[in-house]
Design a protein around this motif. Structure first.
Motif, PDB file in Angstrom:
ATOM      1  N   SER A  12       0.814  -1.216   0.000  1.00  0.00           N
ATOM      2  CA  SER A  12       0.000   0.000   0.000  1.00  0.00           C
ATOM      3  C   SER A  12       0.849   1.269   0.000  1.00  0.00           C
ATOM      4  O   SER A  12       0.471   2.259  -0.642  1.00  0.00           O
ATOM      5  CB  SER A  12      -0.971   0.001   1.182  1.00  0.00           C
ATOM      6  OG  SER A  12      -0.283   0.027   2.419  1.00  0.00           O
ATOM      7  N   ALA A  86      -4.954   8.292   3.742  1.00  0.00           N
ATOM      8  CA  ALA A  86      -5.647   7.047   4.090  1.00  0.00           C
ATOM      9  C   ALA A  86      -4.669   5.881   4.172  1.00  0.00           C
ATOM     10  O   ALA A  86      -4.744   5.059   5.095  1.00  0.00           O
ATOM     11  CB  ALA A  86      -6.745   6.752   3.074  1.00  0.00           C
ATOM     12  N   VAL A  87      -3.756   5.810   3.225  1.00  0.00           N
ATOM     13  CA  VAL A  87      -2.763   4.734   3.246  1.00  0.00           C
ATOM     14  C   VAL A  87      -1.892   4.842   4.497  1.00  0.00           C
ATOM     15  O   VAL A  87      -1.671   3.849   5.214  1.00  0.00           O
ATOM     16  CB  VAL A  87      -1.887   4.759   1.970  1.00  0.00           C
ATOM     17  CG1 VAL A  87      -0.699   3.806   2.101  1.00  0.00           C
ATOM     18  CG2 VAL A  87      -2.720   4.402   0.749  1.00  0.00           C
ATOM     19  N   GLY A  90      -3.976   4.110   7.619  1.00  0.00           N
ATOM     20  CA  GLY A  90      -4.275   2.678   7.685  1.00  0.00           C
ATOM     21  C   GLY A  90      -3.086   1.865   8.148  1.00  0.00           C
ATOM     22  O   GLY A  90      -3.217   0.925   8.934  1.00  0.00           O
ATOM     23  N   LEU A  95      -4.049  -1.631  10.120  1.00  0.00           N
ATOM     24  CA  LEU A  95      -5.126  -2.345   9.439  1.00  0.00           C
ATOM     25  C   LEU A  95      -4.506  -3.517   8.683  1.00  0.00           C
ATOM     26  O   LEU A  95      -3.325  -3.454   8.306  1.00  0.00           O
ATOM     27  CB  LEU A  95      -5.860  -1.413   8.475  1.00  0.00           C
ATOM     28  CG  LEU A  95      -6.649  -0.263   9.101  1.00  0.00           C
ATOM     29  CD1 LEU A  95      -7.307   0.585   8.006  1.00  0.00           C
ATOM     30  CD2 LEU A  95      -7.692  -0.765  10.081  1.00  0.00           C
ATOM     31  N   ASP A  99      -6.386  -5.763   3.457  1.00  0.00           N
ATOM     32  CA  ASP A  99      -7.375  -4.689   3.344  1.00  0.00           C
ATOM     33  C   ASP A  99      -6.753  -3.447   2.700  1.00  0.00           C
ATOM     34  O   ASP A  99      -7.366  -2.804   1.850  1.00  0.00           O
ATOM     35  CB  ASP A  99      -7.948  -4.312   4.707  1.00  0.00           C
ATOM     36  CG  ASP A  99      -8.846  -5.385   5.293  1.00  0.00           C
ATOM     37  OD1 ASP A  99      -9.065  -6.429   4.628  1.00  0.00           O
ATOM     38  OD2 ASP A  99      -9.324  -5.194   6.424  1.00  0.00           O
ATOM     39  N   LEU A 100      -5.555  -3.111   3.140  1.00  0.00           N
ATOM     40  CA  LEU A 100      -4.878  -1.939   2.580  1.00  0.00           C
ATOM     41  C   LEU A 100      -4.523  -2.153   1.111  1.00  0.00           C
ATOM     42  O   LEU A 100      -4.675  -1.240   0.291  1.00  0.00           O
ATOM     43  CB  LEU A 100      -3.629  -1.605   3.395  1.00  0.00           C
ATOM     44  CG  LEU A 100      -3.902  -1.108   4.820  1.00  0.00           C
ATOM     45  CD1 LEU A 100      -2.611  -1.027   5.614  1.00  0.00           C
ATOM     46  CD2 LEU A 100      -4.614   0.232   4.791  1.00  0.00           C
ATOM     47  N   MET A 103      -7.740  -1.882  -0.844  1.00  0.00           N
ATOM     48  CA  MET A 103      -8.146  -0.479  -0.910  1.00  0.00           C
ATOM     49  C   MET A 103      -7.340   0.246  -1.975  1.00  0.00           C
ATOM     50  O   MET A 103      -7.886   0.978  -2.807  1.00  0.00           O
ATOM     51  CB  MET A 103      -7.941   0.183   0.461  1.00  0.00           C
ATOM     52  CG  MET A 103      -8.353   1.655   0.513  1.00  0.00           C
ATOM     53  SD  MET A 103      -7.115   2.896   0.009  1.00  0.00           S
ATOM     54  CE  MET A 103      -5.846   2.674   1.227  1.00  0.00           C
ATOM     55  N   PRO A 141     -10.852   5.982   0.045  1.00  0.00           N
ATOM     56  CA  PRO A 141      -9.950   6.431   1.111  1.00  0.00           C
ATOM     57  C   PRO A 141     -10.694   6.973   2.334  1.00  0.00           C
ATOM     58  O   PRO A 141     -10.194   6.859   3.457  1.00  0.00           O
ATOM     59  CB  PRO A 141      -9.098   7.513   0.444  1.00  0.00           C
ATOM     60  CG  PRO A 141      -9.846   7.932  -0.762  1.00  0.00           C
ATOM     61  CD  PRO A 141     -10.664   6.761  -1.188  1.00  0.00           C
ATOM     62  N   THR A 144     -11.395   4.077   4.530  1.00  0.00           N
ATOM     63  CA  THR A 144     -10.141   3.631   5.153  1.00  0.00           C
ATOM     64  C   THR A 144      -9.736   4.561   6.289  1.00  0.00           C
ATOM     65  O   THR A 144      -9.308   4.100   7.357  1.00  0.00           O
ATOM     66  CB  THR A 144      -9.029   3.530   4.096  1.00  0.00           C
ATOM     67  OG1 THR A 144      -9.442   2.611   3.084  1.00  0.00           O
ATOM     68  CG2 THR A 144      -7.719   3.046   4.714  1.00  0.00           C
ATOM     69  N   ARG A 147     -11.973   3.720   9.195  1.00  0.00           N
ATOM     70  CA  ARG A 147     -11.558   2.458   9.830  1.00  0.00           C
ATOM     71  C   ARG A 147     -10.279   2.643  10.648  1.00  0.00           C
ATOM     72  O   ARG A 147     -10.149   2.089  11.738  1.00  0.00           O
ATOM     73  CB  ARG A 147     -11.346   1.370   8.774  1.00  0.00           C
ATOM     74  CG  ARG A 147     -12.652   0.867   8.166  1.00  0.00           C
ATOM     75  CD  ARG A 147     -12.425  -0.313   7.248  1.00  0.00           C
ATOM     76  NE  ARG A 147     -11.789  -1.390   7.986  1.00  0.00           N
ATOM     77  CZ  ARG A 147     -10.872  -2.215   7.461  1.00  0.00           C
ATOM     78  NH1 ARG A 147     -10.499  -2.086   6.207  1.00  0.00           N
ATOM     79  NH2 ARG A 147     -10.329  -3.161   8.183  1.00  0.00           N
ATOM     80  N   ALA A 148      -9.354   3.442  10.119  1.00  0.00           N
ATOM     81  CA  ALA A 148      -8.104   3.696  10.846  1.00  0.00           C
ATOM     82  C   ALA A 148      -8.408   4.440  12.145  1.00  0.00           C
ATOM     83  O   ALA A 148      -7.813   4.135  13.197  1.00  0.00           O
ATOM     84  CB  ALA A 148      -7.141   4.498   9.983  1.00  0.00           C
TER      85      ALA A 148
END
Length: 154
Positions: A12, A86-87, A90, A95, A99-100, A103, A141, A144, A147-148
């Protein structure tokens, strides 16, 4: 004891420069096509004025296509920080790598589709499809990041 199930490689972080590079594709098209159309008379000293300078001097269909390519490029630059954040968030939240990776791949695919639609759609009604793909691409993103944030608060 170490798990015998292999963990997927987390690429990612490498997708960040990929996303940036993807955003350069419409710019390279714009620059190359404009240079050909103007026989090299476009300005390299003030490149941001080229579109306005050549309006009315190029065929309208070509000028509109170049304007859409420029718009696709600028939009990519506007969305890029959201994806990079987002990366990084995450990864900081740990995460799952799968998943990453998913994404990142989905984002790159959505942005590729978005740019293709941006550069080729000429009908205002059909352009709503592009808007839908845009919403999908920025939702990736955003989810993500959400979620992060949830993972970090646990």
């Amino acid at each position: 004891m170490a798990s015998s199930i292999p963990t997927p490689y987390n690429w990612s972080i490498q997708s960040i420069p990929m996303a940036f590079g993807l955003g350069l594709v419409p710019h390279l098209y714009f620059t190359g096509r404009l240079t050909l159309a103007t026989k090299g008379k476009n300005s390299t000293a003030m490149p941001r004025t080229n579109l306005d300078t050549w309006k009315g001097k190029l065929p309208e269909a070509l000028w509109c296509q170049l304007a859409r390519a420029r718009g696709a490029h600028l939009n990519s630059l506007e969305v890029f920080p959201l994806f990079a954040a987002a990366v990084l968030a995450g990864n900081a939240a740990k995460l799952p790598a799968s998943d990453l990776n998913n994404m990142a791949l989905t984002f790159l695919g959505a942005r590729t589709l978005y740019m293709a639609l941006y550069m080729t759609i000429t009908n205002d009604t059909v352009a709503y499809a592009r808007t839908g793909v845009y919403a999908w691409s920025i939702g990736i993103p955003l989810v993500t990041l959400w979620r992060a944030g949830q993972q970090a608060s646990v």
